[in-house]
Every structure is written in structure tokens, then in C-alpha cells.
Design a protein around this motif. Structure first.
Motif, PDB file in Angstrom:
ATOM      1  N   GLU A 100      44.695  47.800  48.070  1.00 23.21           N
ATOM      2  CA  GLU A 100      45.370  47.473  46.815  1.00 23.21           C
ATOM      3  C   GLU A 100      45.658  48.729  46.000  1.00 23.21           C
ATOM      4  N   LEU A 101      44.720  49.667  46.014  1.00 24.71           N
ATOM      5  CA  LEU A 101      44.922  50.912  45.272  1.00 24.71           C
ATOM      6  C   LEU A 101      46.083  51.712  45.852  1.00 24.71           C
ATOM      7  N   ARG A 102      46.226  51.701  47.161  1.00 22.95           N
ATOM      8  CA  ARG A 102      47.337  52.436  47.785  1.00 22.95           C
ATOM      9  C   ARG A 102      48.684  51.835  47.384  1.00 22.95           C
ATOM     10  N   GLU A 103      48.759  50.526  47.349  1.00 27.23           N
ATOM     11  CA  GLU A 103      49.998  49.876  46.917  1.00 27.23           C
ATOM     12  C   GLU A 103      50.298  50.200  45.452  1.00 27.23           C
ATOM     13  N   ARG A 104      49.284  50.153  44.624  1.00 28.39           N
ATOM     14  CA  ARG A 104      49.456  50.453  43.209  1.00 28.39           C
ATOM     15  C   ARG A 104      49.892  51.910  43.018  1.00 28.39           C
ATOM     16  N   ALA A 105      49.319  52.806  43.800  1.00 32.12           N
ATOM     17  CA  ALA A 105      49.649  54.223  43.689  1.00 32.12           C
ATOM     18  C   ALA A 105      51.094  54.489  44.085  1.00 32.12           C
ATOM     19  N   ALA A 106      51.563  53.834  45.153  1.00 35.82           N
ATOM     20  CA  ALA A 106      52.948  54.024  45.591  1.00 35.82           C
ATOM     21  C   ALA A 106      53.925  53.563  44.509  1.00 35.82           C
ATOM     22  N   MET A 107      53.600  52.458  43.841  1.00 32.79           N
ATOM     23  CA  MET A 107      54.457  51.963  42.758  1.00 32.79           C
ATOM     24  C   MET A 107      54.456  52.938  41.588  1.00 32.79           C
ATOM     25  N   ARG A 108      53.310  53.548  41.311  1.00 33.78           N
ATOM     26  CA  ARG A 108      53.211  54.500  40.209  1.00 33.78           C
ATOM     27  C   ARG A 108      54.047  55.750  40.486  1.00 33.78           C
ATOM     28  N   VAL A 109      54.053  56.224  41.722  1.00 35.46           N
ATOM     29  CA  VAL A 109      54.869  57.380  42.076  1.00 35.46           C
ATOM     30  C   VAL A 109      56.349  57.069  41.883  1.00 35.46           C
ATOM     31  N   ASP A 110      56.772  55.889  42.343  1.00 35.56           N
ATOM     32  CA  ASP A 110      58.176  55.488  42.145  1.00 35.56           C
ATOM     33  C   ASP A 110      58.527  55.445  40.661  1.00 35.56           C
TER      34      ASP A 110
ATOM     35  N   ARG B 221      53.331  63.125  43.453  1.00 33.77           N
ATOM     36  CA  ARG B 221      53.096  62.866  44.885  1.00 33.77           C
ATOM     37  C   ARG B 221      51.676  62.348  45.070  1.00 33.77           C
ATOM     38  N   LEU B 222      51.417  61.714  46.216  1.00 31.94           N
ATOM     39  CA  LEU B 222      50.075  61.232  46.529  1.00 31.94           C
ATOM     40  C   LEU B 222      49.383  62.206  47.471  1.00 31.94           C
ATOM     41  N   TYR B 223      48.077  62.269  47.342  1.00 34.33           N
ATOM     42  CA  TYR B 223      47.267  63.167  48.163  1.00 34.33           C
ATOM     43  C   TYR B 223      46.048  62.413  48.669  1.00 34.33           C
ATOM     44  N   GLY B 224      45.858  62.430  50.001  1.00 28.62           N
ATOM     45  CA  GLY B 224      44.681  61.803  50.593  1.00 28.62           C
ATOM     46  C   GLY B 224      44.823  60.328  50.881  1.00 28.62           C
ATOM     47  N   HIS B 225      46.031  59.777  50.729  1.00 26.86           N
ATOM     48  CA  HIS B 225      46.224  58.338  50.900  1.00 26.86           C
ATOM     49  C   HIS B 225      46.634  57.953  52.309  1.00 26.86           C
ATOM     50  N   GLU B 226      47.073  58.914  53.104  1.00 22.34           N
ATOM     51  CA  GLU B 226      47.702  58.613  54.392  1.00 22.34           C
ATOM     52  C   GLU B 226      46.661  58.481  55.510  1.00 22.34           C
ATOM     53  N   PRO B 227      46.538  57.306  56.154  1.00 21.39           N
ATOM     54  CA  PRO B 227      45.542  57.115  57.209  1.00 21.39           C
ATOM     55  C   PRO B 227      45.758  57.981  58.446  1.00 21.39           C
ATOM     56  N   THR B 228      46.922  58.612  58.562  1.00 25.96           N
ATOM     57  CA  THR B 228      47.188  59.435  59.739  1.00 25.96           C
ATOM     58  C   THR B 228      46.954  60.915  59.469  1.00 25.96           C
ATOM     59  N   ASP B 229      46.371  61.272  58.311  1.00 22.23           N
ATOM     60  CA  ASP B 229      46.167  62.696  58.037  1.00 22.23           C
ATOM     61  C   ASP B 229      44.942  63.211  58.783  1.00 22.23           C
TER      62      ASP B 229
END
Length: 287
Positions: A200-210, A221-229
Motif C-alpha cells: 500500500e505504501l508503494r502505491e501511495r508513494a507512486a501517486m505522490r511522485v505523480d 523520485r523514489l528510492y529503495g522501492h523497486e523489488p528488482t534492485d
């Protein structure tokens, strides 16, 4: 198919440890609304009974703690920048070439990595994965060896000088067990620090960046949110207004134990080669 559990995407790190399925808990820190009040630092120290760090004049603006440590589990960074609105990624106020000043403030904390190198290298089992997906130090099991300190790609975990054991943010494990939010998120007056289910936090963060991009803050930009990092995604991630290095964060963190399997294979191959050469030299002498 063999899966390397030391790196790569891992949807449920707590489930891998044997806990029943439940939403993974996490932090989302929105630095765009951080006012640098340090309420999170104070709340963290009060709840966790951490000793004060003194009032050293560090020369780092209003930052008297400088970095995370064994006795500072939340650290508010102050970064002062000057430049034109375009250089700072800010909306224009006045002339486009007019020099402006902005403060970047960010409350740093343990990232509770999906792949936690500190947990991998701990020889006593003091570092464990909890039912919430967080990484916890068991004080009564830690022997203070310090292996976890260089293993952390973020430089978070440290040895407490008063106890000699490793220490870092627990995400207030005791409060979570009682159905409460972590102390830092509870104390934050602007909701810069948000706690909840990680998805839920990841979805909220993406909306905040937009939202910020629409307002003209193009540097968000987001940092540390990507599961493939390089660490499989962080349990504590951030919305930044500049490059990670500006905040003292590594630009491309990688779990330091990722290459352990290949390292052991190469070490074994080298040992076998050396043994073969030694055996061959003795056999040659006998002949």
C-alpha cells in the motif's frame, strides 16, 4: 529450478523464514514534507531508551548527530542547496535565472532490506527476520563480533559503545506486537514518515511522485522501492528531491553477500588446484 535466496526479487521474506502469510510492514518517508523538526529522532530515543549523543558542533548545519549509529536509529539530514529553479528542479518563482535556496531534509533509518547482508553474516543468529518482514537484533544473543557492520550496504548497523552489541532500528517491534505504530511515525507532525503494509505504501508513494511532477517538482523520485534492485527492495523506502548521494545514500546498493556462492566455488576450485600442484610436486620427487 534453483533459486539464489541471497539476491533477486523475494515477495515474502518473512514467509521464507516460516511465518504464516501476512502483509509485510514498512516505512515510506516522504522527504518533500519533512520540516526537520527531529521529533522522530527524539521519539525513537525515548521509546527505545537510547542514550543521548551530546551537543557536538559538527559544522553540518543543524545536524548534531551526522549519521545513523548504534545509539541513533533515526537521523534527520539537513542539506542546503542554492541555484536557479531549473537547477533545483523547483517551480519558478520570479525570474528564471534568479538564485534561490532550498533545504532538503530527510529522516534516515534502517532499510530492513529484503536481502539483508547483516542477517546473512551473523554467526550467532542474533539477527533475525520477524513476522512483519523486518530485521531485528536480539540483544541477548549478539556477541558484538561486528561482522554485520561492514556487511550493510547502507552503513546503518553499528556497535553500541555502552553495551558492546550491534544495534539498529527495530521498527518498534514491541509496539507492532501491541497493534501500535512505530514511535517515529506516531510523532511525525507532517506525516513525512508513514507506516503500513508495504504494498500500500508503494502505491501511495507512486501517486505522490505523480502529484509532485504535476506541480513542477520534476526532481521527485523514489528510492529503495523497486523489488528488482540490488537488495530486493527495501522495507523502508524514500521519496527524494535530488540524487541519493546528496542525502548520503548509495546510488545503487547491492547486498554484499550476493556473490557468496560463486566466491566459495572459486575458492574451492583454487584450493583443489593448489592441492593438485602440491601432490604433483611430491610425486615428481619420488620418481
Amino acid at each position: 529450478m534453483t533459486v539464489n535466496r541471497l539476491s533477486g526479487p523475494l515477495p515474502d521474506p518473512a514467509g521464507e523464514t516460516g511465518y504464516p502469510p501476512q502483509p509485510r510492514a514498512g516505512f515510506f518517508t516522504d522527504t518533500s514534507v519533512c520540516i526537520g523538526c527531529k521529533a522522530c529522532e527524539v521519539a525513537c530515543k525515548q521509546w527505545n531508551l537510547l542514550p543521548e549523543d551530546g551537543m557536538d558542533l559538527t559544522g553540518m548545519s543543524y545536524d548534531n548527530t551526522e549519521a545513523l549509529s548504534g545509539t541513533t536509529w533515526r537521523h534527520v539530514a539537513f542539506v542546503e542547496q542554492s541555484g536557479t529553479p531549473a537547477e533545483l528542479g523547483m517551480p519558478e518563482f520570479g525570474a528564471p535565472d534568479e538564485q534561490q535556496v532550498r533545504w532538503l531534509m530527510s529522516s534516515d533509518v534502517c532499510k530492513h532490506c529484503t536481502h539483508a547482508a547483516c542477517l546473512d553474516v551473523c554467526p550467532t543468529g542474533a539477527l533475525i527476520r520477524t513476522e512483519h518482514g523486518t530485521v531485528l537484533v536480539q540483544d541477548d544473543v549478539c556477541n558484538g563480533c561486528g561482522y554485520c557492520v561492514p556487511a550493510c550496504p547502507y552503513g546503518v548497523i553499528d556497535i553500541r559503545p555502552d553495551t558492546g552489541g550491534a544495534a539498529k532500528c527495530t521498527m518498534c517491534q514491541d509496539r507492532l506486537g501491541a497493534g501500535l505504530m512505530p514511535a517515529c511515525a506516531t510523532a511525525c507532525p507532517t506525516e513525512s514518515i508513514q507506516y503500513g503494509p508495504l504494498d500500500e505504501l508503494r502505491e501511495r508513494a507512486a501517486m505522490r511522485v505523480d502529484e509532485l511532477h504535476e506541480q513542477g517538482v520534476t526532481s521527485a523520485r523514489l528510492y529503495g522501492h523497486e523489488p528488482t534492485d540490488g537488495v530486493g527492495g527495501d522495507g523502508a523506502f524514500f521519496l527524494l528531491l535530488d540524487d541519493p548521494e546528496v542525502y548520503g545514500l548509495p546510488p545503487d546498493p547491492v547486498v554484499t553477500t550476493r556473490d557468496l556462492p560463486s566466491m566459495w566455488r572459486h575458492a574451492a576450485a583454487g584450493a583443489l588446484t593448489a592441492a593438485a600442484l602440491i601432490a604433483g610436486s611430491f610425486l615428481g620427487r619420488r620418481r
